[in-house]
Design a protein around this motif. Structure first.
Motif, PDB file in Angstrom:
ATOM      1  N   LEU A  99      -3.954  27.873  24.340  1.00  0.00           N
ATOM      2  CA  LEU A  99      -4.777  28.385  25.365  1.00  0.00           C
ATOM      3  C   LEU A  99      -5.857  27.302  25.907  1.00  0.00           C
ATOM      4  CD1 LEU A  99      -5.709  30.971  26.840  1.00  0.00           C
ATOM      5  CD2 LEU A  99      -7.208  31.503  24.718  1.00  0.00           C
ATOM      6  N   LYS A 100      -6.374  26.522  25.204  1.00  0.00           N
ATOM      7  CA  LYS A 100      -7.070  25.391  25.663  1.00  0.00           C
ATOM      8  C   LYS A 100      -6.379  24.670  26.553  1.00  0.00           C
ATOM      9  CE  LYS A 100     -10.506  25.191  21.665  1.00  0.00           C
ATOM     10  NZ  LYS A 100     -10.676  24.502  20.444  1.00  0.00           N
ATOM     11  N   ASP A 101      -5.067  24.298  26.284  1.00  0.00           N
ATOM     12  CA  ASP A 101      -4.425  23.534  27.172  1.00  0.00           C
ATOM     13  C   ASP A 101      -3.842  23.986  28.311  1.00  0.00           C
ATOM     14  OD1 ASP A 101      -4.257  21.596  25.224  1.00  0.00           O
ATOM     15  OD2 ASP A 101      -2.304  21.954  24.490  1.00  0.00           O
ATOM     16  N   VAL A 102      -3.547  25.028  28.558  1.00  0.00           N
ATOM     17  CA  VAL A 102      -3.347  25.841  29.756  1.00  0.00           C
ATOM     18  C   VAL A 102      -4.679  25.983  30.858  1.00  0.00           C
ATOM     19  CG1 VAL A 102      -3.787  28.439  29.384  1.00  0.00           C
ATOM     20  CG2 VAL A 102      -2.001  27.388  30.964  1.00  0.00           C
ATOM     21  N   LEU A 103      -6.002  25.997  30.060  1.00  0.00           N
ATOM     22  CA  LEU A 103      -7.201  26.064  30.601  1.00  0.00           C
ATOM     23  C   LEU A 103      -7.709  24.692  31.153  1.00  0.00           C
ATOM     24  CD1 LEU A 103      -9.550  28.310  31.115  1.00  0.00           C
ATOM     25  CD2 LEU A 103     -10.448  27.571  29.058  1.00  0.00           C
ATOM     26  N   PHE A 104      -7.481  23.903  30.338  1.00  0.00           N
ATOM     27  CA  PHE A 104      -8.257  22.507  30.789  1.00  0.00           C
ATOM     28  C   PHE A 104      -7.234  21.324  30.898  1.00  0.00           C
ATOM     29  CE2 PHE A 104     -11.142  24.112  27.322  1.00  0.00           C
ATOM     30  CZ  PHE A 104     -12.033  24.689  28.177  1.00  0.00           C
ATOM     31  N   LEU A 105      -6.102  21.299  30.676  1.00  0.00           N
ATOM     32  CA  LEU A 105      -5.222  20.202  30.771  1.00  0.00           C
ATOM     33  C   LEU A 105      -4.776  20.272  32.507  1.00  0.00           C
ATOM     34  CD1 LEU A 105      -2.680  19.613  27.884  1.00  0.00           C
ATOM     35  CD2 LEU A 105      -4.913  18.404  28.546  1.00  0.00           C
ATOM     36  N   LYS A 106      -4.300  19.103  33.007  1.00  0.00           N
ATOM     37  CA  LYS A 106      -3.989  19.345  34.335  1.00  0.00           C
ATOM     38  C   LYS A 106      -2.585  19.723  34.441  1.00  0.00           C
ATOM     39  CE  LYS A 106      -6.839  15.575  36.392  1.00  0.00           C
ATOM     40  NZ  LYS A 106      -6.907  14.204  37.026  1.00  0.00           N
ATOM     41  N   ASN A 107      -2.108  20.377  35.662  1.00  0.00           N
ATOM     42  CA  ASN A 107      -0.628  20.769  35.854  1.00  0.00           C
ATOM     43  C   ASN A 107      -0.198  21.834  34.856  1.00  0.00           C
ATOM     44  OD1 ASN A 107      -1.242  19.589  38.296  1.00  0.00           O
ATOM     45  ND2 ASN A 107      -0.512  17.561  37.038  1.00  0.00           N
ATOM     46  N   MET A 108      -0.589  22.452  33.872  1.00  0.00           N
ATOM     47  CA  MET A 108      -0.130  23.372  33.069  1.00  0.00           C
ATOM     48  C   MET A 108      -0.228  24.465  33.470  1.00  0.00           C
ATOM     49  SD  MET A 108       1.025  21.596  30.420  1.00  0.00           S
ATOM     50  CE  MET A 108       1.036  20.086  29.865  1.00  0.00           C
ATOM     51  N   ASP A 109       0.905  25.054  33.711  1.00  0.00           N
ATOM     52  CA  ASP A 109       1.043  26.540  34.558  1.00  0.00           C
ATOM     53  C   ASP A 109       0.832  27.702  33.733  1.00  0.00           C
ATOM     54  OD1 ASP A 109       1.547  25.533  37.196  1.00  0.00           O
ATOM     55  OD2 ASP A 109       3.489  25.120  36.333  1.00  0.00           O
ATOM     56  N   GLU A 115      -2.557  37.122  20.975  1.00  0.00           N
ATOM     57  CA  GLU A 115      -3.374  38.152  21.456  1.00  0.00           C
ATOM     58  C   GLU A 115      -4.916  37.793  21.063  1.00  0.00           C
ATOM     59  OE1 GLU A 115      -3.892  42.930  21.734  1.00  0.00           O
ATOM     60  OE2 GLU A 115      -2.841  41.929  20.259  1.00  0.00           O
ATOM     61  N   ASP A 116      -5.284  37.428  19.980  1.00  0.00           N
ATOM     62  CA  ASP A 116      -6.277  37.263  19.397  1.00  0.00           C
ATOM     63  C   ASP A 116      -7.262  35.991  19.699  1.00  0.00           C
ATOM     64  OD1 ASP A 116      -5.292  35.564  17.687  1.00  0.00           O
ATOM     65  OD2 ASP A 116      -5.897  36.252  15.812  1.00  0.00           O
ATOM     66  N   ASN A 117      -6.501  35.343  20.465  1.00  0.00           N
ATOM     67  CA  ASN A 117      -6.997  33.910  21.093  1.00  0.00           C
ATOM     68  C   ASN A 117      -8.215  34.107  21.896  1.00  0.00           C
ATOM     69  OD1 ASN A 117      -3.808  31.932  21.127  1.00  0.00           O
ATOM     70  ND2 ASN A 117      -4.922  32.821  19.168  1.00  0.00           N
ATOM     71  N   MET A 118      -8.323  34.693  22.707  1.00  0.00           N
ATOM     72  CA  MET A 118      -9.293  34.961  23.632  1.00  0.00           C
ATOM     73  C   MET A 118     -10.531  35.355  23.069  1.00  0.00           C
ATOM     74  SD  MET A 118      -9.578  37.030  27.400  1.00  0.00           S
ATOM     75  CE  MET A 118      -8.451  35.948  27.962  1.00  0.00           C
ATOM     76  N   ARG A 119     -10.501  36.616  22.055  1.00  0.00           N
ATOM     77  CA  ARG A 119     -11.557  36.960  21.300  1.00  0.00           C
ATOM     78  C   ARG A 119     -12.045  35.697  20.468  1.00  0.00           C
ATOM     79  NH1 ARG A 119     -11.153  38.777  16.238  1.00  0.00           N
ATOM     80  NH2 ARG A 119      -9.085  39.074  16.240  1.00  0.00           N
ATOM     81  N   LEU A 120     -11.100  35.128  19.805  1.00  0.00           N
ATOM     82  CA  LEU A 120     -11.751  34.030  18.894  1.00  0.00           C
ATOM     83  C   LEU A 120     -12.566  33.061  19.773  1.00  0.00           C
ATOM     84  CD1 LEU A 120      -8.504  33.835  16.514  1.00  0.00           C
ATOM     85  CD2 LEU A 120     -11.005  34.849  16.056  1.00  0.00           C
ATOM     86  N   LEU A 121     -11.839  32.831  21.014  1.00  0.00           N
ATOM     87  CA  LEU A 121     -12.733  31.704  21.617  1.00  0.00           C
ATOM     88  C   LEU A 121     -13.916  31.969  22.315  1.00  0.00           C
ATOM     89  CD1 LEU A 121      -9.912  29.822  23.873  1.00  0.00           C
ATOM     90  CD2 LEU A 121     -11.244  28.760  21.818  1.00  0.00           C
ATOM     91  N   LYS A 122     -14.197  33.314  22.731  1.00  0.00           N
ATOM     92  CA  LYS A 122     -15.208  33.951  22.957  1.00  0.00           C
ATOM     93  C   LYS A 122     -16.376  34.086  21.677  1.00  0.00           C
ATOM     94  CE  LYS A 122     -13.930  36.690  26.817  1.00  0.00           C
ATOM     95  NZ  LYS A 122     -14.996  36.560  27.583  1.00  0.00           N
ATOM     96  N   LYS A 123     -15.716  34.156  20.844  1.00  0.00           N
ATOM     97  CA  LYS A 123     -16.659  34.247  19.301  1.00  0.00           C
ATOM     98  C   LYS A 123     -17.046  32.785  19.258  1.00  0.00           C
ATOM     99  CE  LYS A 123     -16.706  35.592  14.607  1.00  0.00           C
ATOM    100  NZ  LYS A 123     -15.763  36.399  13.513  1.00  0.00           N
ATOM    101  N   THR A 124     -16.160  31.771  19.343  1.00  0.00           N
ATOM    102  CA  THR A 124     -16.443  30.453  18.847  1.00  0.00           C
ATOM    103  C   THR A 124     -17.655  29.915  19.820  1.00  0.00           C
ATOM    104  OG1 THR A 124     -14.388  29.888  18.332  1.00  0.00           O
ATOM    105  CG2 THR A 124     -15.552  28.025  18.658  1.00  0.00           C
ATOM    106  N   ASP A 125     -17.580  30.002  21.197  1.00  0.00           N
ATOM    107  CA  ASP A 125     -18.470  29.625  22.118  1.00  0.00           C
ATOM    108  C   ASP A 125     -18.737  30.515  23.359  1.00  0.00           C
ATOM    109  OD1 ASP A 125     -19.936  28.170  23.989  1.00  0.00           O
ATOM    110  OD2 ASP A 125     -18.843  26.167  23.478  1.00  0.00           O
ATOM    111  N   PRO A 126     -19.621  31.441  23.109  1.00  0.00           N
ATOM    112  CA  PRO A 126     -19.757  32.598  24.118  1.00  0.00           C
ATOM    113  C   PRO A 126     -20.051  32.015  25.453  1.00  0.00           C
ATOM    114  CG  PRO A 126     -20.782  33.155  21.950  1.00  0.00           C
ATOM    115  CD  PRO A 126     -20.575  31.875  21.784  1.00  0.00           C
ATOM    116  N   LEU A 128     -19.568  29.004  26.913  1.00  0.00           N
ATOM    117  CA  LEU A 128     -18.278  28.250  27.552  1.00  0.00           C
ATOM    118  C   LEU A 128     -17.320  29.105  27.967  1.00  0.00           C
ATOM    119  CD1 LEU A 128     -17.139  25.523  28.079  1.00  0.00           C
ATOM    120  CD2 LEU A 128     -16.153  25.266  25.879  1.00  0.00           C
ATOM    121  N   TYR A 129     -16.814  30.147  27.155  1.00  0.00           N
ATOM    122  CA  TYR A 129     -15.636  31.029  27.355  1.00  0.00           C
ATOM    123  C   TYR A 129     -16.083  32.453  27.625  1.00  0.00           C
ATOM    124  CZ  TYR A 129     -13.319  27.310  24.775  1.00  0.00           C
ATOM    125  OH  TYR A 129     -12.875  26.219  24.403  1.00  0.00           O
TER     126      TYR A 129
END
Length: 411
Positions: A99-109, A115-126, A128-129
């Motif tokens: 999820l971080k790769d598609v968000l931050f790396l260049k040219n990743m489509d 499913e829980d990745n978005m919830r966990l990222l928001k919990k990790t750094d509210p 930033l995400y």
């Protein structure tokens, strides 16, 4: 003799001279014109055409079910014509990192995430995400990733792992992320190791570690090679096997699931199952600016993929394709607009894969499933079912219909 030798020598000299003159004459003759090779396009044109049709999908390790799914998608969708679509799978780490790769790396489509990745990222750094759903959106739900814990035979339950060495797969992998959630929820501390699956299995069989964890769609290729003689078995994860634990929070975040004899015939006896939980694997896309070149490229992929969903019903494809439902809604996620538009346009057409003869989610099937739910409610006394329970029952319902159809065809 002398005269003969002299005559022969003179003849040889003459012939040699003639040969040289003839060769010189041939060399001096103008070469006949050769047909010129016609160019099929300039280098820059070919470079542009190659890039114009390419879309990338970040997946986990090559043994992951998501990698096999990406290969299946590539094999069905690829069209290398100038107006086609070419799918380029990219091997990543898995889970949150995808999820971080598609968000931050260049040219990743695109990427396959859980499913829980978005919830966990928001919990990790509210901070930033906070607006991640505006930048990464889901195309479709793919399959269910089962939480699979393979342990030595002396380990009877999760409680027996307390203080033992347990492999959590690679750091930052989806397995590690979900295993952390599960073991923290159970309040079972363990000594964690982070080997890849092949290395972990070797150490598990030798007794160096007590259990290894994999979160992916079953069957997983590494575990499928394990034999009963290796002295290993799957640990059940349900209230019956863990009577002293409150599993309500765990089951509110994950689907109830089971491992079966069909998925692991060498490890699970026929007629028995191993209860566990599962996460939903999603195909997500980076939200390039609408109508930009890359946005339109991913939109073209969505149309090609969705339009060919019926072609994934071949036995040569992964059996998990029968769990794909293009129309499934994912709470907490935003649908990628080209995918939502395609579904709106094709709302009256089947939108589920039909692997191995299984029926799709047409209106007739939905009606039959609702009747099945009413019958289940009457027999079980349950008047209402949660979303995860309905999804699990539907999967069983589809599997039952597919098996029934196969039995009838075999008669």
């Amino acid at each position: 003799m002398g005269i003969f030798n002299t005559t022969a020598r003179n003849l040889f000299v003459c012939l040699s001279a003639f040969s040289i003159l003839a060769t010189s004459a041939v060399a001096a003759r103008p070469a006949s014109p050769q047909p010129r090779q016609q160019s099929t396009g300039s280098y820059e044109q070919k470079k542009r055409e190659a890039n114009d049709i390419a879309v990338s999908i970040v997946v986990s390790g090559i043994s992951c079910t998501c990698a096999r799914f990406a290969e299946d998608i590539r094999n069905v969708v690829n069209d290398l014509s100038p107006d086609g679509v070419r799918v380029l799978p990219v091997i990543g780490v898995g889970g949150l990192q995808n999820l971080k790769d598609v968000l931050f790396l260049k040219n990743m489509d695109m990427a396959v995430v859980d499913e829980d990745n978005m919830r966990l990222l928001k919990k990790t750094d509210p901070a930033l995400y906070a607006n991640i759903e505006q930048h990464v959106q889901y195309i479709t739900k793919l399959y269910n990733s089962e939480f699979q814990v393979l342990a030595r035979n002396d380990i009877k339950s999760y409680d027996d792992l307390r203080g033992k060495n347990v492999n959590f797969n690679l750091k930052n992998s989806q397995t590690e992320v979900t295993a952390d959630t599960v073991f923290n929820s159970l309040n079972i501390p363990v000594q964690r190791s982070y080997y890849d699956n092949d290395e972990a299995l070797k150490r598990l069989i030798s007794g160096e570690i007590s259990a290894m964890i994999i979160l992916t769609g079953a069957p997983q290729v590494t575990l499928a090679s394990v034999k009963k003689e290796d002295g290993l078995h799957f640990l059940p994860l349900d209230q019956e096997s863990l009577p002293n634990h409150d599993l309500r929070e765990l089951f509110s975040n994950y689907l109830p699931a089971e491992l079966t004899h069909d998925t692991y015939p060498k490890l699970i006896p026929e007629g028995t199952t191993v209860p566990t939980v599962a996460n939903r694997a999603l195909l997500v896309a980076y939200t390039w600016p609408e109508n930009s070149v890359r946005y339109n490229r991913v939109a073209k992929f969505v149309d090609a993929f969705f339009s060919k969903i019926d072609q994934f019903n071949s036995r040569s494809r992964h059996p998990k394709w029968r769990e794909v439902n293009l129309a499934a809604e994912m709470p907490g996620w935003t649908r990628f607009k080209p995918a939502a538009d395609w579904l709106a346009t094709h709302r009256n057409q089947p939108v589920a894969s039909t692997s191995d003869g299984a029926p799709d989610q047409s209106a007739e099937l939905k009606s039959a499933f609702e009747r099945f739910l009413q019958s289940y409610a009457s027999s079980s006394g349950r008047k209402t079912l949660s979303g995860p329970e309905r999804e699990q029952l539907f999967a069983r319902f589809v599997k039952y219909l597919a098996e029934t159809k196969a039995e009838q065809a075999a008669r």
